[in-house]
Design a protein around this motif. Structure first.
Motif, PDB file in Angstrom:
ATOM      1  N   LYS A  36       0.798  -1.221   0.000  1.00 27.98           N
ATOM      2  CA  LYS A  36       0.000   0.000   0.000  1.00 27.98           C
ATOM      3  C   LYS A  36       0.839   1.283   0.000  1.00 27.98           C
ATOM      4  O   LYS A  36       0.546   2.201  -0.772  1.00 27.98           O
ATOM      5  N   PRO A  37       1.898   1.401   0.811  1.00 29.06           N
ATOM      6  CA  PRO A  37       2.693   2.636   0.749  1.00 29.06           C
ATOM      7  C   PRO A  37       3.322   2.894  -0.620  1.00 29.06           C
ATOM      8  O   PRO A  37       3.442   4.046  -1.047  1.00 29.06           O
ATOM      9  N   VAL A  38       3.691   1.832  -1.329  1.00 31.76           N
ATOM     10  CA  VAL A  38       4.256   1.997  -2.665  1.00 31.76           C
ATOM     11  C   VAL A  38       3.181   2.545  -3.612  1.00 31.76           C
ATOM     12  O   VAL A  38       3.466   3.411  -4.461  1.00 31.76           O
ATOM     13  N   TRP A  39       1.937   2.094  -3.465  1.00 32.85           N
ATOM     14  CA  TRP A  39       0.853   2.619  -4.299  1.00 32.85           C
ATOM     15  C   TRP A  39       0.626   4.102  -4.027  1.00 32.85           C
ATOM     16  O   TRP A  39       0.385   4.874  -4.956  1.00 32.85           O
ATOM     17  N   VAL A  40       0.696   4.501  -2.761  1.00 34.58           N
ATOM     18  CA  VAL A  40       0.512   5.914  -2.420  1.00 34.58           C
ATOM     19  C   VAL A  40       1.604   6.752  -3.087  1.00 34.58           C
ATOM     20  O   VAL A  40       1.338   7.814  -3.661  1.00 34.58           O
ATOM     21  N   VAL A  41       2.849   6.275  -3.041  1.00 39.98           N
ATOM     22  CA  VAL A  41       3.961   7.003  -3.669  1.00 39.98           C
ATOM     23  C   VAL A  41       3.776   7.056  -5.188  1.00 39.98           C
ATOM     24  O   VAL A  41       4.022   8.094  -5.820  1.00 39.98           O
ATOM     25  N   LEU A  42       3.312   5.960  -5.800  1.00 41.78           N
ATOM     26  CA  LEU A  42       3.078   5.948  -7.245  1.00 41.78           C
ATOM     27  C   LEU A  42       1.999   6.953  -7.647  1.00 41.78           C
ATOM     28  O   LEU A  42       2.130   7.637  -8.672  1.00 41.78           O
ATOM     29  N   VAL A  43       0.944   7.055  -6.851  1.00 41.58           N
ATOM     30  CA  VAL A  43      -0.122   8.006  -7.169  1.00 41.58           C
ATOM     31  C   VAL A  43       0.397   9.435  -7.073  1.00 41.58           C
ATOM     32  O   VAL A  43       0.036  10.296  -7.883  1.00 41.58           O
ATOM     33  N   VAL A  44       1.292   9.699  -6.112  1.00 42.71           N
ATOM     34  CA  VAL A  44       1.831  11.051  -5.950  1.00 42.71           C
ATOM     35  C   VAL A  44       2.833  11.371  -7.069  1.00 42.71           C
ATOM     36  O   VAL A  44       2.801  12.460  -7.645  1.00 42.71           O
ATOM     37  N   LEU A  45       3.718  10.430  -7.405  1.00 45.98           N
ATOM     38  CA  LEU A  45       4.759  10.696  -8.398  1.00 45.98           C
ATOM     39  C   LEU A  45       4.237  10.696  -9.833  1.00 45.98           C
ATOM     40  O   LEU A  45       4.753  11.433 -10.682  1.00 45.98           O
ATOM     41  N   LEU A  46       3.236   9.872 -10.125  1.00 47.47           N
ATOM     42  CA  LEU A  46       2.646   9.806 -11.466  1.00 47.47           C
ATOM     43  C   LEU A  46       1.176  10.229 -11.345  1.00 47.47           C
ATOM     44  O   LEU A  46       0.293   9.374 -11.262  1.00 47.47           O
ATOM     45  N   PRO A  47       0.910  11.532 -11.326  1.00 49.28           N
ATOM     46  CA  PRO A  47      -0.413  12.013 -10.947  1.00 49.28           C
ATOM     47  C   PRO A  47      -1.609  11.301 -11.593  1.00 49.28           C
ATOM     48  O   PRO A  47      -2.360  10.651 -10.896  1.00 49.28           O
ATOM     49  N   VAL A  48      -1.841  11.370 -12.845  1.00 46.85           N
ATOM     50  CA  VAL A  48      -3.026  10.756 -13.439  1.00 46.85           C
ATOM     51  C   VAL A  48      -2.794   9.272 -13.696  1.00 46.85           C
ATOM     52  O   VAL A  48      -3.644   8.434 -13.396  1.00 46.85           O
TER      53      VAL A  48
END
Length: 132
Positions: A36-48
């Motif tokens: 889950k933390p990796v998904w949160v970082v992915l959503v922040v780094l790759l916005p859409v």
């Protein structure tokens, strides 16, 4: 044209925020692929793109919990009676029901069980006042 770009940016930011909050609030056991933390970082780094990936790959569906039938429940199945015990229990219950059917309450006439009820009315408090 500038309006469409601004509207697109607002929609992209709203979608990214929604995906970020959803990824952060979702139970960790539902995250597929990576943690889950990796998904949160992915959503922040790759916005859409991160939001789209989160909803398509990362967010696992909640398995529908099928209610267990009573005979599938181990607590219920552990208290099963044998056939002889069940027959004995049914005889006891039938005897108790017969006793309840035969029970007479105070003020009740002994009547034939096959007879139809007569439908007589009991005198009420208004009947006493009408007779006086």
């Amino acid at each position: 044209m500038v309006r469409f770009v601004i509207i697109g940016i607002v929609i992209a930011v709203a979608f990214t925020l929604y995906a970020l909050v959803d990824a952060a609030m979702t139970d960790g056991s539902r995250a597929r692929g990576v943690s889950k933390p990796v998904w949160v970082v992915l959503v922040v780094l790759l916005p859409v793109i991160g939001g789209v990936l989160w909803f398509m790959i990362g967010k696992g569906a909640t398995p529908a919990k099928r209610p267990a039938a009573p005979d599938d429940d181990p607590r219920f199945a552990g208290t099963r009676m044998s056939s002889a015990d069940l027959d004995s229990h049914m005889r006891d219950l039938e005897q108790r029901l017969r006793e309840l059917d035969d029970e007479k309450f105070p003020g009740e006439e002994a009547s034939d069980p096959d007879a139809e009820p007569r439908g007589e009315e009991q005198p009420g408090p208004d009947d006493d006042a009408a007779q006086k």
